[in-house]
Write a protein that holds these residues in place. Structure first.
Motif, PDB file in Angstrom:
ATOM      1  N   ILE A  62       0.941  -1.262  -0.031  1.00  0.00           N
ATOM      2  CA  ILE A  62       0.138  -0.027  -0.022  1.00  0.00           C
ATOM      3  C   ILE A  62       0.953   1.198   0.114  1.00  0.00           C
ATOM      4  CG2 ILE A  62      -1.742   1.295   1.216  1.00  0.00           C
ATOM      5  CD1 ILE A  62      -2.654  -1.325   2.725  1.00  0.00           C
ATOM      6  N   GLY A  63       0.888   2.113  -1.104  1.00  0.00           N
ATOM      7  CA  GLY A  63       1.677   3.121  -1.086  1.00  0.00           C
ATOM      8  C   GLY A  63       0.927   4.396  -0.954  1.00  0.00           C
ATOM      9  N   SER A  64       1.501   5.404  -0.368  1.00  0.00           N
ATOM     10  CA  SER A  64       0.650   6.751  -0.148  1.00  0.00           C
ATOM     11  C   SER A  64       1.732   8.059   0.078  1.00  0.00           C
ATOM     12  CB  SER A  64      -0.245   6.832   1.167  1.00  0.00           C
ATOM     13  OG  SER A  64      -0.708   8.000   1.450  1.00  0.00           O
ATOM     14  N   ALA A  65       1.415   9.226  -0.302  1.00  0.00           N
ATOM     15  CA  ALA A  65       2.106  10.016  -0.190  1.00  0.00           C
ATOM     16  C   ALA A  65       2.229  10.782   1.516  1.00  0.00           C
ATOM     17  CB  ALA A  65       1.911  11.470  -0.913  1.00  0.00           C
ATOM     18  N   GLU A  66       1.040  10.129   2.244  1.00  0.00           N
ATOM     19  CA  GLU A  66       1.365  10.555   3.522  1.00  0.00           C
ATOM     20  C   GLU A  66       1.317   9.194   4.584  1.00  0.00           C
ATOM     21  OE1 GLU A  66      -2.245  12.603   4.269  1.00  0.00           O
ATOM     22  OE2 GLU A  66      -2.381  13.501   2.219  1.00  0.00           O
ATOM     23  N   ARG A  67       2.544   9.034   5.397  1.00  0.00           N
ATOM     24  CA  ARG A  67       2.440   7.746   6.220  1.00  0.00           C
ATOM     25  C   ARG A  67       1.211   7.554   7.042  1.00  0.00           C
ATOM     26  NH1 ARG A  67       6.918   5.201   9.260  1.00  0.00           N
ATOM     27  NH2 ARG A  67       5.919   3.787  10.666  1.00  0.00           N
ATOM     28  N   MET A  68       0.508   8.657   7.418  1.00  0.00           N
ATOM     29  CA  MET A  68      -0.693   8.276   8.539  1.00  0.00           C
ATOM     30  C   MET A  68      -1.784   7.532   7.384  1.00  0.00           C
ATOM     31  SD  MET A  68      -2.588  12.092   8.434  1.00  0.00           S
ATOM     32  CE  MET A  68      -3.904  11.297   9.423  1.00  0.00           C
ATOM     33  N   ARG A  69      -1.829   7.583   6.275  1.00  0.00           N
ATOM     34  CA  ARG A  69      -2.755   6.785   5.237  1.00  0.00           C
ATOM     35  C   ARG A  69      -2.355   5.209   5.464  1.00  0.00           C
ATOM     36  NH1 ARG A  69      -5.255   8.958   0.407  1.00  0.00           N
ATOM     37  NH2 ARG A  69      -6.940   7.273   1.510  1.00  0.00           N
ATOM     38  N   CYS A  70      -1.160   5.144   5.529  1.00  0.00           N
ATOM     39  CA  CYS A  70      -0.840   3.606   5.626  1.00  0.00           C
ATOM     40  C   CYS A  70      -0.844   3.205   7.247  1.00  0.00           C
ATOM     41  CB  CYS A  70       0.572   3.449   5.019  1.00  0.00           C
ATOM     42  SG  CYS A  70       0.565   3.937   3.172  1.00  0.00           S
ATOM     43  N   SER A  71      -1.051   3.817   7.981  1.00  0.00           N
ATOM     44  CA  SER A  71      -0.573   3.503   9.524  1.00  0.00           C
ATOM     45  C   SER A  71      -1.942   2.528   9.856  1.00  0.00           C
ATOM     46  CB  SER A  71      -0.532   4.547  10.408  1.00  0.00           C
ATOM     47  OG  SER A  71      -1.972   5.552  10.408  1.00  0.00           O
ATOM     48  N   GLY A  72      -1.656   1.840  10.981  1.00  0.00           N
ATOM     49  CA  GLY A  72      -2.571   1.025  11.725  1.00  0.00           C
ATOM     50  C   GLY A  72      -2.713  -0.439  11.097  1.00  0.00           C
ATOM     51  N   LEU A  73      -1.865  -0.905  10.296  1.00  0.00           N
ATOM     52  CA  LEU A  73      -1.972  -2.157   9.766  1.00  0.00           C
ATOM     53  C   LEU A  73      -1.078  -3.010  10.610  1.00  0.00           C
ATOM     54  CD1 LEU A  73      -1.252  -1.433   6.078  1.00  0.00           C
ATOM     55  CD2 LEU A  73      -3.566  -1.835   7.255  1.00  0.00           C
ATOM     56  N   ALA A  74      -1.888  -4.119  11.509  1.00  0.00           N
ATOM     57  CA  ALA A  74      -1.215  -4.957  12.241  1.00  0.00           C
ATOM     58  C   ALA A  74       0.084  -5.853  11.454  1.00  0.00           C
ATOM     59  CB  ALA A  74      -2.234  -6.060  12.741  1.00  0.00           C
ATOM     60  N   GLY A  75       1.169  -5.572  12.173  1.00  0.00           N
ATOM     61  CA  GLY A  75       2.453  -6.741  11.573  1.00  0.00           C
ATOM     62  C   GLY A  75       2.941  -5.801  10.381  1.00  0.00           C
ATOM     63  N   ALA A  76       2.451  -4.825   9.918  1.00  0.00           N
ATOM     64  CA  ALA A  76       2.981  -4.133   8.741  1.00  0.00           C
ATOM     65  C   ALA A  76       4.352  -3.784   8.758  1.00  0.00           C
ATOM     66  CB  ALA A  76       2.163  -3.153   8.149  1.00  0.00           C
ATOM     67  N   GLU A  77       5.159  -3.717   7.566  1.00  0.00           N
ATOM     68  CA  GLU A  77       6.582  -3.167   7.563  1.00  0.00           C
ATOM     69  C   GLU A  77       6.432  -2.014   6.788  1.00  0.00           C
ATOM     70  OE1 GLU A  77      10.628  -4.169   5.200  1.00  0.00           O
ATOM     71  OE2 GLU A  77       9.118  -5.735   5.450  1.00  0.00           O
ATOM     72  N   TYR A  78       7.069  -0.871   7.177  1.00  0.00           N
ATOM     73  CA  TYR A  78       6.929   0.351   6.479  1.00  0.00           C
ATOM     74  C   TYR A  78       8.319   0.868   5.879  1.00  0.00           C
ATOM     75  CZ  TYR A  78       2.489   1.052   9.217  1.00  0.00           C
ATOM     76  OH  TYR A  78       1.248   0.590   9.471  1.00  0.00           O
ATOM     77  N   ARG A  79       8.147   1.304   4.458  1.00  0.00           N
ATOM     78  CA  ARG A  79       9.380   1.703   4.086  1.00  0.00           C
ATOM     79  C   ARG A  79       9.169   3.041   3.193  1.00  0.00           C
ATOM     80  NH1 ARG A  79      11.262  -3.631   0.549  1.00  0.00           N
ATOM     81  NH2 ARG A  79      10.971  -5.208   2.310  1.00  0.00           N
ATOM     82  N   GLU A  80      10.365   3.809   3.181  1.00  0.00           N
ATOM     83  CA  GLU A  80       9.876   5.138   2.427  1.00  0.00           C
ATOM     84  C   GLU A  80      10.576   4.991   1.166  1.00  0.00           C
ATOM     85  OE1 GLU A  80      12.251   8.100   4.766  1.00  0.00           O
ATOM     86  OE2 GLU A  80      10.521   8.486   6.277  1.00  0.00           O
ATOM     87  N   LEU A  81      10.057   5.534   0.141  1.00  0.00           N
ATOM     88  CA  LEU A  81      10.330   5.471  -1.503  1.00  0.00           C
ATOM     89  C   LEU A  81      10.714   6.867  -1.907  1.00  0.00           C
ATOM     90  CD1 LEU A  81       7.664   3.364  -2.706  1.00  0.00           C
ATOM     91  CD2 LEU A  81       9.750   2.648  -1.805  1.00  0.00           C
TER      92      LEU A  81
END
Length: 527
Positions: A62-81
């Motif tokens: 799931i990609g977004s220009a705003e981190r908050m729009r991708c937050s709250g996913l259990a067990g998710a890994e976050y990467r900056e592009l």
């Protein structure tokens, strides 16, 4: 990262091309090391969505220009592009029921719909991995696929739930990028609770199986025995009296589309009422329950009387359909038990000329009292009857398959991990006598070669003979659910690993084999 930046800043998916999707997949590979299924690359709710692969695991990106729009996913890994000096966020999350629901809301084409009278094929999947191959089989055919399709009995035998079946198929639709629509079939439902369980996860077609209420012995009743049985028919539940039933149907001509007609004598209508009266009443109860529980959600119904001891005569078909219609039941498909033998996993057995004559009359009844589709259950591998049904049913056919896809999965195992196939085959011999009890088959265990007598190159031959196909077909539940003493699955994990590792081989054999099922109906659509 040009295309990713443009998407995350508002480029509409309607403007995308296949080249855009492939380029986005390449950019994600370069920037984040992600192996992306290009067809899945999509935009919904202002987010970039794609299916990725990490070894044998599939992850939602799931990609977004705003981190908050991708937050709250259990067990998710976050990467900056990084993209043109800006930072955009990508979340990677393991597939789950909650995420499947999210994707279906964000991308409506990943959710099933009602399909009406369009020519269709049901593609049951007992492993949860077959949908991309099924989509390849129907692509370009004009036939609508029903992709989540499983009976309660199959769910029990594979230890799956309605949610598992729905989610696995919808993830497969997303992965393959199938945007042309599909149906879903909650198959062979026997109780209102079955309906509720499947309605809760979004199934769109409900196949009622009132077979437990069919009295096949009526075919041989006469005289006082038939009269007594007729009195015991649940006339109150049928909302008609015996006298009114007689007045409606006895000794009157009923014209059929195409110029034929039917006329019923006393014995015919009496036996039909005894045989199917309870089944009709049960189907009406199921329909009313579904209509009440579904609220404003659209649904469609199929009525199945195929799992009975004796064939459904043309007169019985007419009387069943007419009575269902009188009671306000609406349906898009009806599955009689046709003449001849529709055994699991092998071609039709019987007189094709007699089948053609009988099927033509069933099709005329469906046009007269509907129109509705004739549904062909146990439809896997019935290659000799497909051209007949495609030609006579005026495009109103629903072909239902399931077990044949499991057999094609075993074909991949035989090719890619022969030792595992040998162990599964040995186990199938052990389980066959018990597992065959609820199936209509004629397999002879004694004529099937044992694994020890076959070279690796000969293993697939077991899948070419009727006896071997049925041996492996009916033991699927035991193979997929048997556990070892430590609680781990005896075969399931290894089988899934083979199919995931060799997914392209899996999709290719499915597309080839199921394509043979679909092609006669695709040809009829093109005429």
């Amino acid at each position: 990262m040009q295309r990713i930046r443009r998407i995350l800043t508002g480029l509409s998916e309607a403007e995308w091309t296949d080249a855009d999707r492939k380029q986005i997949a390449r950019e994600l590979l370069e920037a984040a090391g992600l192996e992306v299924y290009p067809e899945s690359v999509s935009s919904g709710k202002g987010l970039l969505l794609a299916m990725t692969r990490d070894g044998n695991k599939r992850l939602l990106a799931i990609g977004s220009a705003e981190r908050m729009r991708c937050s709250g996913l259990a067990g998710a890994e976050y990467r900056e592009l990084p993209a043109d000096g800006t930072k955009q966020m990508l979340a990677l999350a393991a597939r789950s029921h909650e995420l499947s629901c999210f994707v279906r809301e964000a991308l409506p084409w990943t959710a099933p719909r009602v399909c009406g009278l369009d020519c269709s094929v049901g593609l049951g999947d007992r492993t949860g991995l077959a949908t991309p191959g099924h989509i390849r089989a129907v692509r370009g055919s004009g036939c609508v696929p029903y992709l989540p399709q499983q009976s309660i009995r199959e769910m029990t035998r594979t230890e799956r739930s309605p949610a598992n079946v729905m989610d696995d198929a919808c993830w497969g639709v997303f992965q393959a990028g199938w945007r042309e629509g599909f149906g879903s079939d909650a198959d062979h439902l026997k109780t209102p609770q079955d309906i509720d369980n499947c309605l809760a996860v979004g199934f769109t077609m409900y196949t009622f199986d009132p077979g437990d209420h069919v009295r096949s012995e009526a075919d041989n009743l006469s005289g006082s025995a038939l009269a007594a049985a007729l009195d015991s028919v649940p006339w109150k539940d049928l909302e008609i009296s015996l006298n009114d039933y007689r007045r409606t149907y006895l000794d009157q001509p009923f014209a059929l589309d195409g110029g034929q007609s039917l006329r019923f004598d006393e014995q015919t209508i009496a036996r039909a009422a005894v045989k199917y009266g309870g089944a009709i009443a049960h189907a009406a109860r199921m329909y009313r329950h579904l209509a009440q529980r579904s609220g404003q959600r659209p649904f469609e119904v199929e009525v199945s009387v195929d799992e009975t001891l004796t064939p459904t005569t043309e007169a019985e078909h007419y009387l069943v359909a007419a009575e269902l219609k009188r009671m306000g039941v609406g349906w898009v498909g009806l599955a009689p038990r046709f003449i001849g033998e529709f055994e699991k996993g092998i071609d039709y057995k019987g007189d094709l000329a007699a089948f053609e004559k009988s099927f033509a009359q069933h099709a005329a009844i469906a046009r007269t009292l509907g129109p509705y589709k004739l549904s062909i259950h146990s439809g896997s591998d019935k290659f000799s009857v497909y051209p007949i049904t495609a030609r006579l049913a005026d495009r109103r056919v629903h072909l239902k398959t399931a077990g044949t896809s499991y057999l094609e999965a075993l074909r991949v195992v035989a090719r890619c991990q022969p030792d595992l196939f040998r162990r599964i085959l040995d186990f199938a011999f052990e389980r066959f006598d018990e597992d065959k009890a609820t199936y209509h088959i004629s397999a002879r265990k004694e004529v099937i070669p044992r694994p020890k007598d076959l070279s690796d190159a000969q293993l697939e031959s077991v899948l070419e003979g009727n006896d071997g196909r049925q041996l492996l077909h009916v033991t699927f539940g035991s193979v997929l659910t048997r556990k070892q003493d430590d609680g781990t699955y005896l075969f399931r994990g290894e089988l899934m690993d083979v199919l995931n590792t060799h997914e392209e081989d899996h999709y290719t054999v499915l597309a080839s084999h199921l394509g043979r099922h679909v092609s006669p109906f695709a040809s009829s659509l093109a005429q």
